[in-house]
Design a protein around this motif. Structure first.
Motif, PDB file in Angstrom:
ATOM      1  N   ARG A   1      18.244  -1.991   0.906  1.00 54.89           N
ATOM      2  CA  ARG A   1      19.654  -1.596   1.038  1.00 54.89           C
ATOM      3  C   ARG A   1      20.173  -1.832   2.452  1.00 54.89           C
ATOM      4  NH1 ARG A   1      19.404   4.419  -1.827  1.00 54.89           N
ATOM      5  NH2 ARG A   1      18.476   3.764  -3.825  1.00 54.89           N
TER       6      ARG A   1
ATOM      7  N   ARG B   1      23.918 -10.206   1.513  1.00 56.87           N
ATOM      8  CA  ARG B   1      24.977  -9.799   0.576  1.00 56.87           C
ATOM      9  C   ARG B   1      24.381  -9.141  -0.662  1.00 56.87           C
ATOM     10  NH1 ARG B   1      27.486 -15.559   0.006  1.00 56.87           N
ATOM     11  NH2 ARG B   1      25.255 -15.957   0.338  1.00 56.87           N
ATOM     12  N   HIS B   2      23.331  -9.766  -1.200  1.00 59.70           N
ATOM     13  CA  HIS B   2      22.689  -9.244  -2.404  1.00 59.70           C
ATOM     14  C   HIS B   2      21.182  -9.357  -2.260  1.00 59.70           C
ATOM     15  CE1 HIS B   2      26.669 -10.781  -3.788  1.00 59.70           C
ATOM     16  NE2 HIS B   2      26.694  -9.610  -4.407  1.00 59.70           N
TER      17      HIS B   2
ATOM     18  N   ALA C   1      17.329  -7.968  -4.385  1.00 62.10           N
ATOM     19  CA  ALA C   1      16.643  -7.229  -5.447  1.00 62.10           C
ATOM     20  C   ALA C   1      15.153  -7.310  -5.160  1.00 62.10           C
ATOM     21  CB  ALA C   1      16.961  -7.822  -6.824  1.00 62.10           C
TER      22      ALA C   1
ATOM     23  N   GLY D   1      17.973  -2.805  -6.713  1.00 64.13           N
ATOM     24  CA  GLY D   1      18.926  -3.893  -6.791  1.00 64.13           C
ATOM     25  C   GLY D   1      19.140  -4.349  -8.221  1.00 64.13           C
ATOM     26  N   ASP D   2      19.980  -5.365  -8.365  1.00 68.85           N
ATOM     27  CA  ASP D   2      20.324  -5.906  -9.689  1.00 68.85           C
ATOM     28  C   ASP D   2      19.193  -6.800 -10.184  1.00 68.85           C
ATOM     29  OD1 ASP D   2      21.366  -7.106 -11.933  1.00 68.85           O
ATOM     30  OD2 ASP D   2      23.236  -7.744 -10.990  1.00 68.85           O
TER      31      ASP D   2
ATOM     32  N   ARG E   1      20.328 -10.275 -11.726  1.00 71.17           N
ATOM     33  CA  ARG E   1      21.035 -11.290 -10.932  1.00 71.17           C
ATOM     34  C   ARG E   1      20.119 -12.486 -10.708  1.00 71.17           C
ATOM     35  NH1 ARG E   1      25.541 -11.095  -7.737  1.00 71.17           N
ATOM     36  NH2 ARG E   1      25.730 -12.808  -6.253  1.00 71.17           N
TER      37      ARG E   1
ATOM     38  N   PHE F   1      18.887 -15.629  -8.611  1.00 72.18           N
ATOM     39  CA  PHE F   1      18.844 -16.097  -7.223  1.00 72.18           C
ATOM     40  C   PHE F   1      18.197 -17.481  -7.157  1.00 72.18           C
ATOM     41  CE2 PHE F   1      18.893 -11.508  -6.879  1.00 72.18           C
ATOM     42  CZ  PHE F   1      19.648 -11.237  -5.738  1.00 72.18           C
TER      43      PHE F   1
ATOM     44  N   SER G   1      15.532 -14.490 -11.867  1.00 72.23           N
ATOM     45  CA  SER G   1      15.923 -13.094 -11.628  1.00 72.23           C
ATOM     46  C   SER G   1      14.702 -12.266 -11.271  1.00 72.23           C
ATOM     47  CB  SER G   1      16.571 -12.513 -12.886  1.00 72.23           C
ATOM     48  OG  SER G   1      15.593 -12.437 -13.933  1.00 72.23           O
TER      49      SER G   1
ATOM     50  N   SER H   1      16.764 -12.556  -2.305  1.00 70.88           N
ATOM     51  CA  SER H   1      18.031 -12.314  -1.612  1.00 70.88           C
ATOM     52  C   SER H   1      18.836 -13.601  -1.576  1.00 70.88           C
ATOM     53  CB  SER H   1      17.786 -11.811  -0.182  1.00 70.88           C
ATOM     54  OG  SER H   1      17.476 -12.880   0.692  1.00 70.88           O
ATOM     55  N   ASP H   2      20.052 -13.499  -1.050  1.00 69.79           N
ATOM     56  CA  ASP H   2      20.906 -14.689  -0.948  1.00 69.79           C
ATOM     57  C   ASP H   2      21.233 -15.012   0.510  1.00 69.79           C
ATOM     58  OD1 ASP H   2      22.576 -12.569  -0.418  1.00 69.79           O
ATOM     59  OD2 ASP H   2      23.954 -12.948  -2.076  1.00 69.79           O
TER      60      ASP H   2
END
Length: 277
Positions: free
Chosen positions: A8, A13-14, A16, A30-31, A34, A36, A149, A245-246
């Motif tokens: 966190r 930005r994102h 998981a 996290g999502d 999603r 990646f 994901s 992550s991104d």
């Protein structure tokens, strides 16, 4: 798992992350759905499909492939002599550990030629479908172009803890040092002497600096990607961790990845050791 809450605070930005043990998913943050870009975490997935092809008898590890004198084993272990991103030959096979995405592209073209199946389809049929990795896809280079994901990658991590698509012996060989004593550069971390790798998996051994944690055993193996992703498995404690992550790999990742890994191991090891395996 409270350890996973660290993501966190990551400067991305994102993100998981998740952890699995032989008993299943121990926690996520996290999502998880999603998708990646995996970057070089593509390589362990591709390597797994190549190893399935070996077990199916379509190819052999010591079969010639790539530059003169090179084999499937050399290409998987980054010792074919090929450069990082071109087919320029920089060394004799087995002489140096030269991390090569181009080598994986050469290798997977070879697998396609031998099987008559496009490699992205072979990967889908040999790995993604049987493991239920529904959001995973390879669209481009087998060295760096897969997307997935957290849910899917935890399925793959579970497979690495207890293989169903490969024999235990094949996975053991793939995660054992190939061409011991070979020196080379670990991308992002500099020269390593030796720079130990298995067949598509980097082996932690006693490398320093490193992207895993200080608490990870020398037998830990896995891969990280330039897109800010990693997967490691520690067979000593039968724990695997995935983080996606991104944000491209950089100083931020060097700073936060090892503490996350150490926190995961610290949190999960006591509970793991008090339950019968």
């Amino acid at each position: 798992m409270r350890a996973l809450e660290q993501i966190r605070e990551w400067p991305v930005r994102h993100a998981a992350a998740g952890v699995v043990t032989p008993r299943g998913v121990a926690g996520t943050e996290g999502d998880a759905e999603r998708v990646f870009a995996l970057a070089s975490v593509t390589k362990p997935l591709a390597a797994y499909a190549v190893l399935v092809a070996v077990e199916e008898g379509a190819i052999e590890l010591d079969q010639p492939a790539g530059p003169p004198g090179s084999t499937v084993r050399h290409l998987l272990a980054h010792t074919s002599g090929l450069a990082f991103d071109t087919t320029v030959i920089m060394a004799e096979p087995g002489a140096r550990r030269i991390y090569s995405s181009a080598g994986f592209e050469v290798l997977t073209r070879y697998v396609s030629e031998q099987t008559g199946i496009a490699f992205e389809d072979y990967l889908q049929e040999a790995v993604f479908e049987p493991l239920g990795m529904k959001s995973s896809v390879l669209n481009g280079s087998a060295g760096h172009a897969a997307r997935s994901s957290l849910t899917d990658m935890l399925q793959f991590a579970q497979e690495l803890l207890h293989p169903t698509l490969l024999s235990e012996q094949t996975l053991s060989d793939a995660t054992s040092v190939q061409f011991p004593g070979t020196n080379g550069v670990l991308p992002g971390y500099g020269s390593q002497r030796p720079n130990d790798w298995g067949l598509g998996f980097e082996i932690r051994d006693h490398k320093t600096p490193h992207w895993t944690g200080a608490a990870n055993s020398p037998r830990s193996y896995g891969h990280f990607g330039q897109s800010g992703t990693f997967l490691w498995v520690d067979p000593e404690i039968e724990v695997a961790c995935v983080a996606l992550s991104d944000e491209n790999f950089g100083d931020w990742a060097r700073a936060v990845w090892p503490p996350l890994s150490d926190a995961v191991i610290a949190e999960i090891t006591p509970s793991y050791n008090t339950v019968e395996k």
